[in-house]
Design a protein around this motif. Sequence first.
Motif, PDB file in Angstrom:
ATOM      1  N   ALA A  37      21.664   6.366  13.389  1.00  0.00           N
ATOM      2  CA  ALA A  37      20.583   6.011  14.312  1.00  0.00           C
ATOM      3  C   ALA A  37      19.668   7.192  14.603  1.00  0.00           C
ATOM      4  CB  ALA A  37      21.166   5.471  15.606  1.00  0.00           C
ATOM      5  N   THR A  38      20.199   8.391  14.492  1.00  0.00           N
ATOM      6  CA  THR A  38      19.405   9.595  14.759  1.00  0.00           C
ATOM      7  C   THR A  38      18.626  10.080  13.545  1.00  0.00           C
ATOM      8  OG1 THR A  38      21.333  10.958  14.240  1.00  0.00           O
ATOM      9  CG2 THR A  38      20.979  10.388  16.561  1.00  0.00           C
ATOM     10  N   GLY A  39      18.905   9.496  12.370  1.00  0.00           N
ATOM     11  CA  GLY A  39      18.299   9.960  11.133  1.00  0.00           C
ATOM     12  C   GLY A  39      19.295  10.736  10.304  1.00  0.00           C
ATOM     13  N   ILE A  40      19.110  10.758   8.998  1.00  0.00           N
ATOM     14  CA  ILE A  40      20.032  11.494   8.137  1.00  0.00           C
ATOM     15  C   ILE A  40      19.895  12.990   8.415  1.00  0.00           C
ATOM     16  CG2 ILE A  40      20.051   9.704   6.351  1.00  0.00           C
ATOM     17  CD1 ILE A  40      18.152  11.411   4.687  1.00  0.00           C
ATOM     18  N   LEU A  41      20.994  13.704   8.306  1.00  0.00           N
ATOM     19  CA  LEU A  41      20.987  15.137   8.626  1.00  0.00           C
ATOM     20  C   LEU A  41      19.972  15.917   7.791  1.00  0.00           C
ATOM     21  CD1 LEU A  41      22.093  17.534  10.184  1.00  0.00           C
ATOM     22  CD2 LEU A  41      23.960  17.675   8.497  1.00  0.00           C
ATOM     23  N   PRO A  42      19.849  15.684   6.459  1.00  0.00           N
ATOM     24  CA  PRO A  42      18.851  16.445   5.697  1.00  0.00           C
ATOM     25  C   PRO A  42      17.425  16.263   6.219  1.00  0.00           C
ATOM     26  CG  PRO A  42      20.405  15.405   4.205  1.00  0.00           C
ATOM     27  CD  PRO A  42      20.682  14.844   5.566  1.00  0.00           C
ATOM     28  N   ALA A  43      17.099  15.076   6.725  1.00  0.00           N
ATOM     29  CA  ALA A  43      15.756  14.867   7.278  1.00  0.00           C
ATOM     30  C   ALA A  43      15.587  15.634   8.581  1.00  0.00           C
ATOM     31  CB  ALA A  43      15.506  13.376   7.504  1.00  0.00           C
ATOM     32  N   ARG A  44      16.613  15.624   9.419  1.00  0.00           N
ATOM     33  CA  ARG A  44      16.527  16.361  10.680  1.00  0.00           C
ATOM     34  C   ARG A  44      16.484  17.869  10.423  1.00  0.00           C
ATOM     35  NH1 ARG A  44      21.141  15.526  13.433  1.00  0.00           N
ATOM     36  NH2 ARG A  44      22.154  14.122  11.954  1.00  0.00           N
ATOM     37  N   GLU A  45      17.207  18.312   9.411  1.00  0.00           N
ATOM     38  CA  GLU A  45      17.154  19.735   9.048  1.00  0.00           C
ATOM     39  C   GLU A  45      15.773  20.111   8.518  1.00  0.00           C
ATOM     40  OE1 GLU A  45      21.821  20.609   7.849  1.00  0.00           O
ATOM     41  OE2 GLU A  45      20.422  19.866   6.321  1.00  0.00           O
ATOM     42  N   ALA A  46      15.149  19.208   7.773  1.00  0.00           N
ATOM     43  CA  ALA A  46      13.796  19.475   7.272  1.00  0.00           C
ATOM     44  C   ALA A  46      12.806  19.596   8.426  1.00  0.00           C
ATOM     45  CB  ALA A  46      13.364  18.363   6.317  1.00  0.00           C
ATOM     46  N   VAL A  47      12.928  18.728   9.411  1.00  0.00           N
ATOM     47  CA  VAL A  47      12.054  18.807  10.582  1.00  0.00           C
ATOM     48  C   VAL A  47      12.283  20.121  11.332  1.00  0.00           C
ATOM     49  CG1 VAL A  47      11.573  17.796  12.846  1.00  0.00           C
ATOM     50  CG2 VAL A  47      11.811  16.317  10.838  1.00  0.00           C
ATOM     51  N   ALA A  48      13.532  20.537  11.441  1.00  0.00           N
ATOM     52  CA  ALA A  48      13.825  21.813  12.103  1.00  0.00           C
ATOM     53  C   ALA A  48      13.158  22.971  11.366  1.00  0.00           C
ATOM     54  CB  ALA A  48      15.330  22.017  12.186  1.00  0.00           C
ATOM     55  N   ARG A  49      13.199  22.952  10.028  1.00  0.00           N
ATOM     56  CA  ARG A  49      12.545  24.006   9.244  1.00  0.00           C
ATOM     57  C   ARG A  49      11.042  23.988   9.468  1.00  0.00           C
ATOM     58  NH1 ARG A  49      16.266  22.118   5.405  1.00  0.00           N
ATOM     59  NH2 ARG A  49      14.691  20.900   4.285  1.00  0.00           N
ATOM     60  N   ARG A  50      10.490  22.807   9.456  1.00  0.00           N
ATOM     61  CA  ARG A  50       9.048  22.673   9.634  1.00  0.00           C
ATOM     62  C   ARG A  50       8.623  23.115  11.030  1.00  0.00           C
ATOM     63  NH1 ARG A  50       4.587  19.765  12.305  1.00  0.00           N
ATOM     64  NH2 ARG A  50       2.973  19.486  10.722  1.00  0.00           N
ATOM     65  N   THR A  51       9.427  22.798  12.033  1.00  0.00           N
ATOM     66  CA  THR A  51       9.123  23.191  13.406  1.00  0.00           C
ATOM     67  C   THR A  51       9.140  24.710  13.552  1.00  0.00           C
ATOM     68  OG1 THR A  51      10.078  21.122  14.231  1.00  0.00           O
ATOM     69  CG2 THR A  51       9.811  22.925  15.817  1.00  0.00           C
ATOM     70  N   LEU A  52      10.110  25.355  12.928  1.00  0.00           N
ATOM     71  CA  LEU A  52      10.178  26.814  12.959  1.00  0.00           C
ATOM     72  C   LEU A  52       8.956  27.418  12.287  1.00  0.00           C
ATOM     73  CD1 LEU A  52      11.770  29.399  13.636  1.00  0.00           C
ATOM     74  CD2 LEU A  52      12.938  29.136  11.430  1.00  0.00           C
ATOM     75  N   LEU A  53       8.538  26.826  11.173  1.00  0.00           N
ATOM     76  CA  LEU A  53       7.392  27.332  10.426  1.00  0.00           C
ATOM     77  C   LEU A  53       6.097  27.201  11.227  1.00  0.00           C
ATOM     78  CD1 LEU A  53       6.243  28.390   7.682  1.00  0.00           C
ATOM     79  CD2 LEU A  53       5.973  25.987   7.023  1.00  0.00           C
ATOM     80  N   THR A  54       5.913  26.072  11.900  1.00  0.00           N
ATOM     81  CA  THR A  54       4.628  25.813  12.559  1.00  0.00           C
ATOM     82  C   THR A  54       4.555  26.334  13.990  1.00  0.00           C
ATOM     83  OG1 THR A  54       5.391  23.601  13.228  1.00  0.00           O
ATOM     84  CG2 THR A  54       4.150  23.779  11.154  1.00  0.00           C
ATOM     85  N   THR A  55       5.707  26.489  14.651  1.00  0.00           N
ATOM     86  CA  THR A  55       5.681  26.906  16.052  1.00  0.00           C
ATOM     87  C   THR A  55       6.385  28.232  16.301  1.00  0.00           C
ATOM     88  OG1 THR A  55       7.756  25.825  16.717  1.00  0.00           O
ATOM     89  CG2 THR A  55       5.759  24.470  16.715  1.00  0.00           C
ATOM     90  N   GLY A  56       7.211  28.673  15.347  1.00  0.00           N
ATOM     91  CA  GLY A  56       8.005  29.873  15.552  1.00  0.00           C
ATOM     92  C   GLY A  56       9.213  29.634  16.438  1.00  0.00           C
ATOM     93  N   VAL A  57       9.500  28.367  16.746  1.00  0.00           N
ATOM     94  CA  VAL A  57      10.595  28.019  17.642  1.00  0.00           C
ATOM     95  C   VAL A  57      11.730  27.397  16.837  1.00  0.00           C
ATOM     96  CG1 VAL A  57      11.308  26.640  19.638  1.00  0.00           C
ATOM     97  CG2 VAL A  57       9.005  27.669  19.556  1.00  0.00           C
ATOM     98  N   GLU A  58      12.936  27.889  17.059  1.00  0.00           N
ATOM     99  CA  GLU A  58      14.099  27.333  16.382  1.00  0.00           C
ATOM    100  C   GLU A  58      14.644  26.152  17.183  1.00  0.00           C
ATOM    101  OE1 GLU A  58      18.361  28.843  14.496  1.00  0.00           O
ATOM    102  OE2 GLU A  58      16.865  30.296  15.214  1.00  0.00           O
ATOM    103  N   VAL A  59      14.741  25.012  16.520  1.00  0.00           N
ATOM    104  CA  VAL A  59      15.220  23.785  17.147  1.00  0.00           C
ATOM    105  C   VAL A  59      16.437  23.299  16.378  1.00  0.00           C
ATOM    106  CG1 VAL A  59      14.666  21.372  17.654  1.00  0.00           C
ATOM    107  CG2 VAL A  59      12.933  23.135  18.001  1.00  0.00           C
ATOM    108  N   SER A  60      17.453  22.860  17.078  1.00  0.00           N
ATOM    109  CA  SER A  60      18.651  22.346  16.424  1.00  0.00           C
ATOM    110  C   SER A  60      18.399  20.941  15.888  1.00  0.00           C
ATOM    111  CB  SER A  60      19.820  22.299  17.406  1.00  0.00           C
ATOM    112  OG  SER A  60      20.899  21.566  16.852  1.00  0.00           O
ATOM    113  N   PRO A  61      18.887  20.636  14.680  1.00  0.00           N
ATOM    114  CA  PRO A  61      18.815  19.255  14.186  1.00  0.00           C
ATOM    115  C   PRO A  61      19.476  18.264  15.136  1.00  0.00           C
ATOM    116  CG  PRO A  61      19.448  20.739  12.417  1.00  0.00           C
ATOM    117  CD  PRO A  61      19.488  21.536  13.687  1.00  0.00           C
TER     118      PRO A  61
END
Length: 399
Positions: free
Chosen positions: A67-91
């Motif tokens: 229901a939360t999304g597959i882990l690889p997709a959430r990990e990809a969003v975390a990578r993208r968030t770090l790249l665009t905001t400089g903020v580390e977010v947990s999947p």
Amino acid sequence: MLHTNPAFDRIGEENAFAVLARATALAHQGRDIINLGIGQPDFHTPEHIVEAAVKALRDGHHGYTPATGILPAREAVARRTLLTTGVEVSPDNIMILPGGKPTMYAAIVMFGEPGAEILYPDPGFPIYRSMIEFTGAKPVPVPVREENGFAFSAEETLSLITPKTRLLILNSPANPTGGVTPRDEIEKLVAGLARFPDVAIMSDEIYDVMTYDGEEATSLLKFPEIHDRLIVLNGWSKTWAMTGWRLGWSIWPDQLYDKVRKLAVNCWSCVNAPAQFAGIAAIDGPQDDVEKMMHAFDARRQLVVEGLNGLEGISCRTPKGAFYAFPNISQTGWKAKKLASALLEEAGVALIGGPDFGILGEGYIRLSYANSEENILRAIDRIAEFLSQAGQASPNLSK
């Protein structure tokens, strides 16, 4: 007689889809319609993203996903968030959802109830107010003013917070105005929110990479002091031209994450697997097509502003983000929705009247420049001709 929940009678609509339906119907009748109404990139989803979805299907990814999304997709969003905001977010704080609207729905129903107040931008995306009214909460408009460059004012926003305020909705870069709120104004807002620790914030950042003229979107994630009550909405629809894929993500604080997970289980179960693999490819793959699209939008933006400012009775501030212009048409003598309707029916140009985006939208229309330069120029010529002929017929036609 069937007795339904009265809340359903309070649900509004997104009139862009009604305009799209009418424009499509007129086109089927043989009319030449130029659609500058719908907020949808006119580019195809990049091929490598499509192929990732096809491969996922061929590899047998046909079943339910978490229901939360597959882990690889959430990990990809975390990578993208770090790249665009400089903020580390947990999947573990990321939700994959079927588009951006489910995050709006989830956040608003989580905090909205009779007696509560929810602040939202006006003019703004119409679903904010619609869902607030659905919950029975009181919608409180946060003015987004032309004289402020269509940025929200921290001082004015903070002045609207009361003991009944549960949620504050923000959007920058903004729909429908194209406004981008400067970082210093956001800093003032965040500093002021320290006085209101019980107010949650939902930041709609779906247009985060769509800025121009050196402007940068400031993510609310950059302010750790509000992380424990911040919901960030984002997704794939605009950046990678994936509107029809129905694929979005949001970032939730620990104390709210399980609530939205349970809502997902009850409402939409999960997001289809192939779309999530496509989303991973979008984030991790080449961004050349995104850059090409933004260059095209920038050129169109300049055409739109120059063309609209050349029309009698119309003035248009240069939008700094998204792919919309929000010209002021008050000097034409027309009411906004009447003008938008007349332009569609008589001139073959689909636009959206400002009041469809809020009570402060009168005097404006929204024009999406997600269309070709040729069509934009044709549309402006048609608007000019229509206004000229209408003015000759009766200067007070709309009053």
